[in-house]
Scaffold this active site. Sequence first.
Site, mmCIF file in Angstrom:
data_model
loop_
_atom_site.group_PDB
_atom_site.id
_atom_site.type_symbol
_atom_site.label_atom_id
_atom_site.label_comp_id
_atom_site.label_asym_id
_atom_site.label_seq_id
_atom_site.Cartn_x
_atom_site.Cartn_y
_atom_site.Cartn_z
ATOM 1 N N ASN A 1 -20.023 28.246 4.643
ATOM 2 C CA ASN A 1 -20.931 29.010 3.784
ATOM 3 C C ASN A 1 -20.146 29.963 2.885
ATOM 4 O O ASN A 1 -19.028 30.354 3.195
ATOM 5 C CB ASN A 1 -21.922 29.811 4.640
ATOM 6 C CG ASN A 1 -22.903 28.913 5.365
ATOM 7 O OD1 ASN A 1 -23.066 27.738 5.025
ATOM 8 N ND2 ASN A 1 -23.556 29.453 6.379
ATOM 9 N N ALA B 1 -22.922 43.547 2.613
ATOM 10 C CA ALA B 1 -22.545 43.169 3.982
ATOM 11 C C ALA B 1 -22.113 41.713 4.004
ATOM 12 O O ALA B 1 -22.432 40.945 3.093
ATOM 13 C CB ALA B 1 -23.714 43.358 4.946
ATOM 14 N N SER C 1 -30.661 45.901 10.700
ATOM 15 C CA SER C 1 -31.242 44.567 10.859
ATOM 16 C C SER C 1 -31.953 44.408 12.194
ATOM 17 O O SER C 1 -31.539 44.997 13.207
ATOM 18 C CB SER C 1 -30.137 43.510 10.759
ATOM 19 O OG SER C 1 -30.621 42.221 11.084
ATOM 20 N N TYR D 1 -22.938 39.652 13.907
ATOM 21 C CA TYR D 1 -23.671 40.322 12.831
ATOM 22 C C TYR D 1 -24.573 41.407 13.407
ATOM 23 O O TYR D 1 -24.548 42.560 12.949
ATOM 24 C CB TYR D 1 -24.483 39.300 12.033
ATOM 25 C CG TYR D 1 -25.406 39.939 11.029
ATOM 26 C CD1 TYR D 1 -24.900 40.534 9.879
ATOM 27 C CD2 TYR D 1 -26.785 39.964 11.237
ATOM 28 C CE1 TYR D 1 -25.746 41.136 8.959
ATOM 29 C CE2 TYR D 1 -27.630 40.564 10.316
ATOM 30 C CZ TYR D 1 -27.112 41.156 9.180
ATOM 31 O OH TYR D 1 -27.948 41.759 8.272
ATOM 32 N N LYS E 1 -24.291 45.583 12.923
ATOM 33 C CA LYS E 1 -25.365 46.453 12.437
ATOM 34 C C LYS E 1 -25.685 47.552 13.453
ATOM 35 O O LYS E 1 -25.994 48.695 13.080
ATOM 36 C CB LYS E 1 -26.613 45.618 12.119
ATOM 37 C CG LYS E 1 -26.464 44.737 10.886
ATOM 38 C CD LYS E 1 -26.315 45.579 9.626
ATOM 39 C CE LYS E 1 -26.178 44.754 8.369
ATOM 40 N NZ LYS E 1 -26.097 45.575 7.154
ATOM 41 N N LYS F 1 -29.123 32.982 -1.774
ATOM 42 C CA LYS F 1 -28.641 33.089 -0.391
ATOM 43 C C LYS F 1 -28.429 31.697 0.211
ATOM 44 O O LYS F 1 -28.015 31.558 1.361
ATOM 45 C CB LYS F 1 -29.641 33.869 0.465
ATOM 46 C CG LYS F 1 -29.734 35.339 0.139
ATOM 47 C CD LYS F 1 -30.809 36.022 0.970
ATOM 48 C CE LYS F 1 -30.450 36.041 2.445
ATOM 49 N NZ LYS F 1 -31.474 36.687 3.273
ATOM 50 N N ARG G 1 -42.530 35.128 14.060
ATOM 51 C CA ARG G 1 -41.620 36.116 13.492
ATOM 52 C C ARG G 1 -42.440 37.153 12.726
ATOM 53 O O ARG G 1 -43.543 36.889 12.275
ATOM 54 C CB ARG G 1 -40.654 35.467 12.499
ATOM 55 C CG ARG G 1 -39.689 34.470 13.080
ATOM 56 C CD ARG G 1 -38.480 35.158 13.676
ATOM 57 N NE ARG G 1 -37.435 34.210 14.001
ATOM 58 C CZ ARG G 1 -37.427 33.423 15.056
ATOM 59 N NH1 ARG G 1 -38.441 33.475 15.912
ATOM 60 N NH2 ARG G 1 -36.444 32.582 15.291
ATOM 61 N N TYR H 1 -32.399 31.262 20.712
ATOM 62 C CA TYR H 1 -33.325 31.333 19.590
ATOM 63 C C TYR H 1 -34.398 32.370 19.897
ATOM 64 O O TYR H 1 -34.945 32.405 20.997
ATOM 65 C CB TYR H 1 -33.957 29.948 19.406
ATOM 66 C CG TYR H 1 -34.661 29.699 18.104
ATOM 67 C CD1 TYR H 1 -33.945 29.512 16.926
ATOM 68 C CD2 TYR H 1 -36.056 29.596 18.046
ATOM 69 C CE1 TYR H 1 -34.587 29.244 15.729
ATOM 70 C CE2 TYR H 1 -36.707 29.322 16.848
ATOM 71 C CZ TYR H 1 -35.972 29.146 15.702
ATOM 72 O OH TYR H 1 -36.606 28.871 14.515
#
Length: 336
Positions: A55, A100, A139, A161, A165, A199, A230, A292
Amino acid sequence: MKYIENSLKNKTILITGGAGFIGSNLAFYFQENHPEARVVVLDSFRSTELLSNGNLKSFGHFKNLIGFRGEVISGDINDKDLLLNLETNYKFDYIFHEAAISDTTALEQDLMIRTNVNAYKDLLDLALKHGANMIYASSAATYGNALSPQRVGYESPQNVYGFSKLCMDNLSREYMGKSDSKIVGLRYFNVYGAREYFKNTTASMILQFGHQILSGKNPRLFENSDKILRDFIYIEDIIQANIKAMNPKESGIFNVGTGKARSFQDIVDILQNELGTTLPCEYIPNPFVGSYQFHTEADISTTKEALGYEPCFEMEEGIQAYVGEIRRIYEQEVKK
């Protein structure tokens, strides 16, 4: 919508990560609602540099800033000379820190900590020297698999990540009260809206499902997607929270979500209703079971109290507001 009435005349605002998704939306918010403010955008902008997962290292894109009339600086927040230049040649009143390494699948722990934590400390020092208020992007990844509703103080990050944060939040608490500068961390949940396209694969599933549907492909969902929920939040509510955090009652770390969990199945159903399609869904096994998050929901009670934040967009309203942009991006970027 204008979220504060006080004038920002003679105020200088720095937005790091200002060519990214949220940063660019902030830049245009100020241009449209507070043209008397001086806005400086800092971004490393994208190059061909990739992370080991394939990425892009940086998602900042000039197209997110087309029409922006403020000052634009290309630079890396890890660059000490750049930060010295900002300290010496500017006098900031507000710093919105959105820059970030934001790829949650990145394996470069050293780069993640250096960029997200160490460079943030330098920016905090800059804020205190200038007497600036700091509003920064934390986050929901700090929570990991914590039970819903997620509350500040109950974190369990599952990737570097989220860990970075949480380190930022801990560092912020050390700085709170050291000066008159206010420091506010905003824990974003699942954000969607205009200017997220660049993104790439980390853009919201709302955009990705929208483009699947527009291309005539059946939406592909994990099995039991009606049970995977979510807290999806529209970009306008993220901007509202940032603006209201400029002059808060108190420094602190606050969740920014809707306080409601919605399913991935809901996303597809709402999109098909807005796009006028009835494509059958395809359900595939979820390869991430065990690693997950199956339910996120922000506890926003303290955010409402401290910032006067009140989410304005249910998912139906957010997607309805966004669908024209989803179509435009599909026509101009995806189909070409």
